[in-house]
Enzyme design. Structure first.
Site, PDB file in Angstrom:
ATOM      1  N   LYS A 228       0.847  -1.175   0.000  1.00  0.00           N
ATOM      2  CA  LYS A 228       0.000   0.000   0.000  1.00  0.00           C
ATOM      3  C   LYS A 228       0.894   1.240   0.000  1.00  0.00           C
ATOM      4  O   LYS A 228       1.976   1.233   0.591  1.00  0.00           O
ATOM      5  CB  LYS A 228      -0.903  -0.037   1.236  1.00  0.00           C
ATOM      6  CG  LYS A 228      -1.999   1.012   1.293  1.00  0.00           C
ATOM      7  CD  LYS A 228      -2.864   0.778   2.522  1.00  0.00           C
ATOM      8  CE  LYS A 228      -3.972   1.811   2.665  1.00  0.00           C
ATOM      9  NZ  LYS A 228      -4.811   1.542   3.866  1.00  0.00           N
TER      10      LYS A 228
ATOM     11  N   SER B 210      -9.597   1.587   3.061  1.00  0.00           N
ATOM     12  CA  SER B 210      -8.784   2.412   2.190  1.00  0.00           C
ATOM     13  C   SER B 210      -7.763   1.618   1.375  1.00  0.00           C
ATOM     14  O   SER B 210      -7.069   2.174   0.533  1.00  0.00           O
ATOM     15  CB  SER B 210      -8.035   3.445   3.037  1.00  0.00           C
ATOM     16  OG  SER B 210      -7.139   2.801   3.959  1.00  0.00           O
TER      17      SER B 210
ATOM     18  N   SER C 153      -9.791  -1.051   7.122  1.00  0.00           N
ATOM     19  CA  SER C 153      -9.313  -0.724   5.781  1.00  0.00           C
ATOM     20  C   SER C 153      -8.663  -1.871   5.027  1.00  0.00           C
ATOM     21  O   SER C 153      -8.359  -1.732   3.843  1.00  0.00           O
ATOM     22  CB  SER C 153      -8.338   0.455   5.842  1.00  0.00           C
ATOM     23  OG  SER C 153      -9.006   1.630   6.214  1.00  0.00           O
TER      24      SER C 153
END
Length: 514
Positions: free
Chosen positions: A56, A140, A164
């Site tokens: 990420k 996210s 997330s």
């Protein structure tokens, strides 16, 4: 299969699915092939050998000079980390090819991976109606989930602050694992909310997540939130068993009125299969669950407000090109310099942060103010402790962080000897379309986290596993799901009981395909 052949497969997938915008940046094919060749020169029996694992975009890469860490934000559009993250180094030592930065909500703030700077992540799944509508990939860590679901990488690391990792896994048909807080090092991870942030794993199977977790699970003296060896020893002594006949807690507070019929059907379906297999379903109550979401959206923005104060346009990152946004000259008076600083900060932060980040900064700044701290921030901390006590009261295992031993409430109706794990939906609904997301208010968007936030507040291990929705047909083409067919079900366990949670998740995964 050699690392080079693995990498060639991932490169072809990345080229075929560029339109999904799962990556913020991808190394060139030549760089990936070079990394694979190096991996092949050092043969290994590791299950991660030669496998591409992406990060990420809020996790520092293995080679910072070749990949930026932007958090999908304009404010860090050219930021290069001065050092690699611990997780990247551990994966590389295990033989993995660590490369590629996956798209996300800006600074991890959101539930749909709709960064105004990096652009939206698009789900690979098609809508149930058959209409040509783009679906939310969740957030996210939506880029990580879509990249894994479409075979653009073997697995991807994300961060889970309030759900997330688990939410995008639930909406993309992948597995999303959030370990106990402190088990995986956060050294090299950009902070959002320090007391909640946890590095998690998104993969195609529970076994793959477990393999990666075992590589990453360990004390890191550079990370002050990393569990120390003494606590890890207590975990090893306490959390060592999975009973053949599980006691599975079913919280009635998770049966929300907003739960969609499809999600409820999948929940009933997997509970029925588990009961038929001889496991015991135990109705339980978590009274503070209804307050958890509100507490989270006070605590997380408060910590974010403090963490994001460093992005001021002075030391690094984006600086506004407004004529008034200049670093104050030494020739200015103290009053003039202060006014110039305020212009620089406000112009830079207004231009660099997206609307959701600005909203949370303002909310957090207010709740930390002297006028509001007692009524909001302190009250939210009390709710957090109540949520933790609720979980401790229903699990059979004691919380190893408590010195008093087993804090299980005795004699509470329906609990008996306590439960091994909890099982319930990860998200209240199946993935919405991006048009539906645009039409929702901020408060409506926050409700997507209603079922994931409680475990985050308590720091508990939780894994989301896809479970078939009765009546929905699975369509697989070229090894990729093309249609929504599953709902995410999360297994939640006592603090430190990560291996048991993964073991139960394997069982749910196997039964959930039926």
């Amino acid at each position: 299969m050699s690392a080079l052949r693995h990498v060639e497969h991932y490169i072809s997938r990345q080229q075929a699915h560029k339109q999904l915008n799962a990556f913020v940046s991808i190394p060139t094919a030549a760089m990936l092939r070079d990394a694979a060749t190096k991996a092949d020169s050092a043969p290994s029996s590791s299950p991660l050998h030669g496998r591409l694992i992406s990060l990420k975009d809020n996790i520092a890469p293995l080679h910072p000079s070749s990949e930026k860490t932007t958090c999908a934000s304009k404010v860090l559009h050219n930021y290069v980390s001065p050092y690699p993250s611990t997780v990247a180094k551990l994966l590389s030592h295990a033989g993995a090819v660590v490369a590629g930065k996956t798209n996300m909500d800006e600074f991890g703030m959101g539930s749909h991976s709709q960064s105004p700077h990096a652009g939206p992540v698009i789900s690979h799944l098609s809508a149930l109606s058959g209409a040509d509508a783009q679906l939310s990939a969740g957030g996210s860590s939506g880029g990580s989930a879509v990249a894994v679901a479409t075979g653009q990488c073997f697995a991807a690391l994300g961060t889970d602050t309030g759900g997330s990792v688990r939410l995008p896994a639930a909406w993309t048909g992948t597995v999303g694992f959030k370990p106990s807080y402190g088990r995986i090092s956060r050294w090299g991870v950009v902070d959002y909310a320090n007391s909640l942030d946890t590095v998690g794993v998104i993969s195609r199977t529970v076994s793959d997540s477990a393999s990666i977790f075992r590589v990453l699970d360990g004390h890191d003296p550079r990370d002050p939130t990393s569990l120390n060896p003494k606590t890890r020893s207590r975990i090893a002594q306490t959390c060592t068993r999975v009973h053949p006949a599980l006691r599975i807690g079913v919280p009635h507070e998770w049966n929300l009125s907003a739960l969609s019929p499809s999600v409820r059907a999948a929940w009933i379906h997997i509970l029925t299969l588990l009961q038929r297999a001889g496991h015991v379903l135990v109705p339980i109550s978590l009274p503070s669950t209804s307050l958890a979401l509100g507490a989270y959206y006070i605590l997380a923005p408060a910590e974010a407000s403090s963490n994001l104060a460093r992005y001021d346009g002075v030391r690094y990152g984006y600086r506004s090109d407004s004529p008034d946004a200049r670093i104050p000259s030494s020739t200015l008076s103290a009053k003039e310099a202060k006014e110039a600083e305020e212009v620089l900060y406000s112009a830079t932060r207004t231009a660099a942060f997206g609307p959701e980040v600005r909203r949370r900064i303002l909310l957090g700044t207010y709740t930390l103010s002297s006028a509001a701290m007692q009524n909001y921030f302190v009250a939210a901390q009390r709710v957090r402790r109540a949520v933790q006590r609720d979980f401790d009261s229903v699990f059979a295992l004691p919380n190893v962080l408590l010195q008093s031993g087993n804090s299980k409430a005795e004699g509470k109706e329906g609990i008996g000897e306590g439960v091994d794990v909890l099982l319930g939906p990860t998200a209240p609904t199946l993935p919405p379309t991006l048009e539906e997301v645009k039409g929702r208010s901020a408060m409506e968007a926050y409700t997507a986290d209603a079922l994931t936030v409680p475990a985050s507040l308590a720091g508990l291990p939780a894994v989301s596993v896809p479970v078939k929705v009765p009546g929905l047909e699975r369509l697989v083409e070229d090894g990729i799901d093309r249609r929504v067919w599953s709902a995410g079900m999360q297994v939640v366990g006592q603090f430190g009981d990560d291996e048991s949670v993964l073991e139960v998740a394997r069982l749910v995964e196997e039964m959930g395909q039926r």
